[in-house]
Design a protein around this motif. Structure first.
Motif, PDB file in Angstrom:
ATOM      1  N   TRP A  45     -23.808  13.458 -14.906  1.00 19.95           N
ATOM      2  CA  TRP A  45     -22.981  13.615 -16.096  1.00 19.95           C
ATOM      3  C   TRP A  45     -21.655  12.897 -15.854  1.00 19.95           C
ATOM      4  CZ3 TRP A  45     -24.254  14.801 -20.772  1.00 19.95           C
ATOM      5  CH2 TRP A  45     -25.268  15.736 -21.052  1.00 19.95           C
ATOM      6  N   TYR A  46     -21.266  12.056 -16.833  1.00 18.20           N
ATOM      7  CA  TYR A  46     -19.991  11.361 -16.806  1.00 18.20           C
ATOM      8  C   TYR A  46     -19.194  11.704 -18.056  1.00 18.20           C
ATOM      9  CZ  TYR A  46     -21.905   8.063 -13.308  1.00 18.20           C
ATOM     10  OH  TYR A  46     -22.440   7.480 -12.194  1.00 18.20           O
ATOM     11  N   ARG A  47     -17.887  11.559 -17.939  1.00 19.33           N
ATOM     12  CA  ARG A  47     -17.026  11.618 -19.115  1.00 19.33           C
ATOM     13  C   ARG A  47     -16.244  10.307 -19.177  1.00 19.33           C
ATOM     14  NH1 ARG A  47     -13.560  16.678 -19.511  1.00 19.33           N
ATOM     15  NH2 ARG A  47     -12.514  15.784 -17.697  1.00 19.33           N
ATOM     16  N   GLN A  48     -16.125   9.784 -20.385  1.00 19.93           N
ATOM     17  CA  GLN A  48     -15.376   8.557 -20.601  1.00 19.93           C
ATOM     18  C   GLN A  48     -14.285   8.851 -21.617  1.00 19.93           C
ATOM     19  OE1 GLN A  48     -17.567   5.299 -22.415  1.00 19.93           O
ATOM     20  NE2 GLN A  48     -16.481   3.809 -21.172  1.00 19.93           N
ATOM     21  N   ALA A  49     -13.042   8.848 -21.168  1.00 15.75           N
ATOM     22  CA  ALA A  49     -11.923   9.024 -22.088  1.00 15.75           C
ATOM     23  C   ALA A  49     -11.630   7.692 -22.748  1.00 15.75           C
ATOM     24  CB  ALA A  49     -10.705   9.537 -21.327  1.00 15.75           C
ATOM     25  N   GLY A 103     -13.908  13.859 -25.472  1.00 16.31           N
ATOM     26  CA  GLY A 103     -14.272  12.594 -24.840  1.00 16.31           C
ATOM     27  C   GLY A 103     -15.700  12.224 -25.156  1.00 16.31           C
ATOM     28  N   PHE A 104     -16.152  11.181 -24.496  1.00 14.58           N
ATOM     29  CA  PHE A 104     -17.506  10.680 -24.665  1.00 14.58           C
ATOM     30  C   PHE A 104     -18.274  11.031 -23.403  1.00 14.58           C
ATOM     31  CE2 PHE A 104     -20.586   8.446 -26.884  1.00 14.58           C
ATOM     32  CZ  PHE A 104     -21.101   7.351 -26.219  1.00 14.58           C
ATOM     33  N   TYR A 105     -19.327  11.815 -23.549  1.00 16.28           N
ATOM     34  CA  TYR A 105     -20.082  12.316 -22.403  1.00 16.28           C
ATOM     35  C   TYR A 105     -21.393  11.551 -22.284  1.00 16.28           C
ATOM     36  CZ  TYR A 105     -16.754  16.085 -21.978  1.00 16.28           C
ATOM     37  OH  TYR A 105     -15.602  16.792 -21.798  1.00 16.28           O
ATOM     38  N   LEU A 106     -21.615  11.056 -21.103  1.00 17.48           N
ATOM     39  CA  LEU A 106     -22.803  10.245 -20.842  1.00 17.48           C
ATOM     40  C   LEU A 106     -23.638  10.871 -19.738  1.00 17.48           C
ATOM     41  CD1 LEU A 106     -20.978   6.844 -20.960  1.00 17.48           C
ATOM     42  CD2 LEU A 106     -22.940   7.377 -22.388  1.00 17.48           C
ATOM     43  N   THR A 110     -22.725  11.538 -26.019  1.00 19.08           N
ATOM     44  CA  THR A 110     -22.303  12.552 -26.993  1.00 19.08           C
ATOM     45  C   THR A 110     -20.795  12.464 -27.135  1.00 19.08           C
ATOM     46  OG1 THR A 110     -24.096  14.113 -26.507  1.00 19.08           O
ATOM     47  CG2 THR A 110     -22.080  15.009 -27.503  1.00 19.08           C
ATOM     48  N   ARG A 111     -20.338  12.280 -28.371  1.00 21.81           N
ATOM     49  CA  ARG A 111     -18.890  12.241 -28.591  1.00 21.81           C
ATOM     50  C   ARG A 111     -18.434  13.640 -28.966  1.00 21.81           C
ATOM     51  NH1 ARG A 111     -15.369   8.771 -28.280  1.00 21.81           N
ATOM     52  NH2 ARG A 111     -16.876   7.059 -28.261  1.00 21.81           N
ATOM     53  N   LEU A 112     -17.597  14.230 -28.122  1.00 16.15           N
ATOM     54  CA  LEU A 112     -17.099  15.585 -28.329  1.00 16.15           C
ATOM     55  C   LEU A 112     -15.632  15.540 -28.728  1.00 16.15           C
ATOM     56  CD1 LEU A 112     -17.239  18.704 -28.054  1.00 16.15           C
ATOM     57  CD2 LEU A 112     -16.600  18.395 -25.645  1.00 16.15           C
ATOM     58  N   THR A 113     -15.332  16.180 -29.832  1.00 16.93           N
ATOM     59  CA  THR A 113     -13.945  16.321 -30.276  1.00 16.93           C
ATOM     60  C   THR A 113     -13.621  17.806 -30.315  1.00 16.93           C
ATOM     61  OG1 THR A 113     -14.113  14.328 -31.648  1.00 16.93           O
ATOM     62  CG2 THR A 113     -12.269  15.822 -32.077  1.00 16.93           C
ATOM     63  N   GLY A 131     -19.021   3.322 -28.445  1.00 16.71           N
ATOM     64  CA  GLY A 131     -19.715   4.507 -28.908  1.00 16.71           C
ATOM     65  C   GLY A 131     -21.158   4.609 -28.471  1.00 16.71           C
ATOM     66  N   GLU A 132     -21.578   3.749 -27.546  1.00 26.89           N
ATOM     67  CA  GLU A 132     -22.963   3.765 -27.101  1.00 26.89           C
ATOM     68  C   GLU A 132     -23.024   3.926 -25.586  1.00 26.89           C
ATOM     69  OE1 GLU A 132     -24.410   0.671 -30.627  1.00 26.89           O
ATOM     70  OE2 GLU A 132     -25.052   0.362 -28.548  1.00 26.89           O
ATOM     71  N   GLY A 133     -24.240   4.081 -25.094  1.00 24.87           N
ATOM     72  CA  GLY A 133     -24.418   4.179 -23.654  1.00 24.87           C
ATOM     73  C   GLY A 133     -24.299   2.833 -22.969  1.00 24.87           C
ATOM     74  N   LEU A 134     -24.350   2.838 -21.652  1.00 23.95           N
ATOM     75  CA  LEU A 134     -24.231   1.609 -20.865  1.00 23.95           C
ATOM     76  C   LEU A 134     -25.595   0.960 -20.702  1.00 23.95           C
ATOM     77  CD1 LEU A 134     -21.639   3.283 -20.099  1.00 23.95           C
ATOM     78  CD2 LEU A 134     -21.751   2.125 -17.877  1.00 23.95           C
TER      79      LEU A 134
END
Lengths: 113, 111
Positions: A35-39, A87-90, A108-111, B40-43
């Motif tokens: 699991w990653y988070r991308q700010a 953030g955006f969770y990958l 998944t974009r979480l607000t 907005g997408e995955g890698l």
């Protein structure tokens, strides 16, 4: 071929509410899961990774937890969301033998409001 | 801990021009991965380099790992609008089955 799914795609939650994000992988067995988070405007921050069922390594102490109840299922949870959890969770998977290239889900974009 | 520094952080080029993105590591690289991400997408995995001096190409994208294995470059020839996005490099952490990523380079292609 392998496929990785994440849901939901987007989520808007109030502060203090619980969170559950799910990731599932198809077409492979016994993967490593991440699991990653991308700010916004920043790189990827590794939150958790798992090498097997029930085995979770936490990279960053925080308000989140992860679980792996099945071989190809990885869940990210929180009991009470904070604004900073936005953030955006990958989710990603890799094989257990090198090279360890990771394959990512759609995110998944979480607000948190 | 290993850190990756990408440069530039953002890049705007005219369609048809060549460009290069760099990824520099604070430690020796044992596996270097290049990814592309649309907003907005995955890698999407592009390619992986392991050996010093190694070079790989996919369509108009070429990646190289220097001999000392501490820097990689990604070169795009004759850029197209489809090349626009965020490019991230990731490096294996020795002894661990995980990657550390750079902060990404945002590429914009102007027509």
């Amino acid at each position: 071929s392998q496929t990785i799914h994440q849901w939901p795609a987007t989520l808007v939650q109030p502060v203090g509410s619980p969170l559950s994000l799910e990731c599932t992988v198809e077409g492979t067995s016994n993967p490593n899961l991440y699991w990653y988070r991308q700010a916004a405007g920043r790189g990827l921050q590794l939150l958790f990774y798992s090498v097997g069922i029930g085995q979770i390594s936490s990279e960053v102490p925080q308000n989140l937890s992860a679980s792996r109840p099945q071989d190809r299922q990885f869940i990210l949870s929180s009991k009470k969301l904070l604004l900073s959890d936005s953030g955006f969770y990958l989710c990603a998977w890799s094989a257990k033998v090198p090279p360890y290239e990771q394959y990512f889900g759609p995110g998944t974009r979480l607000t948190v409001t | 801990s290993q850190e990756l520094e990408q440069s530039p952080q953002s890049l705007i080029v005219q369609e048809g021009k060549n460009l290069t993105i760099n990824c520099t590591s604070s430690k020796t690289l044992y596996g270097l991965y290049w990814y592309k991400q649309k907003y907005g997408e995955g890698l999407i995995f592009l390619m992986m380099l392991q050996k010093g001096g190694e070079e790989k190409s996919h369509e108009k994208i070429t990646a190289k790992l220097d001999e000392k294995k501490q820097q990689s470059s990604l070169h795009i020839t004759a850029s197209q609008p489809s090349h626009a996005g965020i490019y991230l490099c990731g490096a294996e952490i020795q002894g661990a089955q995980k990657l550390v990523f750079g902060q990404g380079t945002r590429l914009t292609i102007n027509p």
